[in-house]
Design a protein around this motif. Structure first.
Motif, PDB file in Angstrom:
ATOM      1  N   ARG A  77      46.868  38.461  31.865  1.00  6.33           N
ATOM      2  CA  ARG A  77      46.588  37.588  33.010  1.00  6.33           C
ATOM      3  C   ARG A  77      45.843  38.343  34.105  1.00  6.33           C
ATOM      4  O   ARG A  77      44.969  37.787  34.771  1.00  6.33           O
ATOM      5  CB  ARG A  77      47.893  36.993  33.559  1.00  6.33           C
ATOM      6  CG  ARG A  77      48.438  35.866  32.693  1.00  6.33           C
ATOM      7  CD  ARG A  77      49.518  35.077  33.398  1.00  6.33           C
ATOM      8  NE  ARG A  77      50.672  35.882  33.756  1.00  6.33           N
ATOM      9  CZ  ARG A  77      51.697  36.164  32.941  1.00  6.33           C
ATOM     10  NH1 ARG A  77      51.701  35.689  31.700  1.00  6.33           N
ATOM     11  NH2 ARG A  77      52.699  36.891  33.364  1.00  6.33           N
ATOM     12  N   PRO A  81      39.541  36.002  34.092  1.00  9.37           N
ATOM     13  CA  PRO A  81      38.695  35.615  35.223  1.00  9.37           C
ATOM     14  C   PRO A  81      39.538  34.931  36.301  1.00  9.37           C
ATOM     15  O   PRO A  81      40.493  34.260  35.964  1.00  9.37           O
ATOM     16  CB  PRO A  81      37.696  34.626  34.616  1.00  9.37           C
ATOM     17  CG  PRO A  81      37.765  34.835  33.150  1.00  9.37           C
ATOM     18  CD  PRO A  81      39.132  35.393  32.854  1.00  9.37           C
ATOM     19  N   PRO A  82      39.259  35.118  37.535  1.00  7.15           N
ATOM     20  CA  PRO A  82      38.133  35.793  38.161  1.00  7.15           C
ATOM     21  C   PRO A  82      38.430  37.249  38.529  1.00  7.15           C
ATOM     22  O   PRO A  82      37.859  37.779  39.475  1.00  7.15           O
ATOM     23  CB  PRO A  82      37.905  34.958  39.417  1.00  7.15           C
ATOM     24  CG  PRO A  82      39.286  34.571  39.832  1.00  7.15           C
ATOM     25  CD  PRO A  82      40.040  34.370  38.529  1.00  7.15           C
ATOM     26  N   SER A  83      39.284  37.901  37.805  1.00  2.82           N
ATOM     27  CA  SER A  83      39.670  39.282  38.099  1.00  2.82           C
ATOM     28  C   SER A  83      38.465  40.204  38.181  1.00  2.82           C
ATOM     29  O   SER A  83      37.534  40.088  37.385  1.00  2.82           O
ATOM     30  CB  SER A  83      40.603  39.798  36.998  1.00  2.82           C
ATOM     31  OG  SER A  83      40.796  41.191  37.113  1.00  2.82           O
ATOM     32  N   PRO A  84      38.469  41.160  39.128  1.00  6.93           N
ATOM     33  CA  PRO A  84      37.389  42.150  39.152  1.00  6.93           C
ATOM     34  C   PRO A  84      37.406  43.039  37.908  1.00  6.93           C
ATOM     35  O   PRO A  84      36.442  43.728  37.627  1.00  6.93           O
ATOM     36  CB  PRO A  84      37.663  42.968  40.415  1.00  6.93           C
ATOM     37  CG  PRO A  84      39.050  42.661  40.810  1.00  6.93           C
ATOM     38  CD  PRO A  84      39.418  41.347  40.211  1.00  6.93           C
ATOM     39  N   HIS A  86      37.816  41.655  34.908  1.00 10.84           N
ATOM     40  CA  HIS A  86      37.461  40.783  33.780  1.00 10.84           C
ATOM     41  C   HIS A  86      36.423  41.505  32.921  1.00 10.84           C
ATOM     42  O   HIS A  86      35.497  42.122  33.422  1.00 10.84           O
ATOM     43  CB  HIS A  86      36.892  39.456  34.283  1.00 10.84           C
ATOM     44  CG  HIS A  86      36.419  38.573  33.191  1.00 10.84           C
ATOM     45  ND1 HIS A  86      37.266  38.039  32.256  1.00 10.84           N
ATOM     46  CD2 HIS A  86      35.175  38.141  32.856  1.00 10.84           C
ATOM     47  CE1 HIS A  86      36.571  37.317  31.392  1.00 10.84           C
ATOM     48  NE2 HIS A  86      35.299  37.367  31.747  1.00 10.84           N
TER      49      HIS A  86
END
Length: 108
Positions: A77, A81-84, A86
């Motif tokens: 998790r 996305p939108p994790s930096p 990703h």
């Protein structure tokens, strides 16, 4: 409580131009934010290296979910996305270490 060791690998190949202490802190916050109360996350250790980031997640098994399954779900998790982060992925062979005397298990 069980320790699950996970390595995160950036997209592409070769050494990572970062990450550094600032990225470690950002990843730590993302992991805590991705954890659900039922996953019983107790502690996280983050260490950057030349080929990615090594994590140690301490979780507690619950009925129907092993501690390692919870730790890996939290990581997935945090990378979504939108994790930096990703595009990063879990290295195969992440290891779960149970309390002393228990047999370690390997998850992929």
């Amino acid at each position: 409580m069980e320790l699950t060791l996970v390595s995160l690998v950036p997209p592409g190949t070769g050494p990572v131009p970062g990450p550094g202490p600032a990225d470690d802190g950002r990843l730590l916050r993302l992991l805590w934010g991705a954890a659900r109360p039922g996953e019983r996350l107790e502690h996280i250790s983050v260490r950057s290296g030349p080929h990615g980031v090594d994590l140690g997640l301490f979780t507690v098994a619950t009925p129907g979910t092993t501690a390692a399954e919870a730790a890996l779900a939290i990581c997935r998790r945090a990378l979504a996305p939108p994790s930096p982060f990703h595009g990063w992925h879990l290295a195969t062979g992440s290891t779960s270490l149970a309390r002393p005397g228990a047999t370690p298990t390997t998850t992929t």
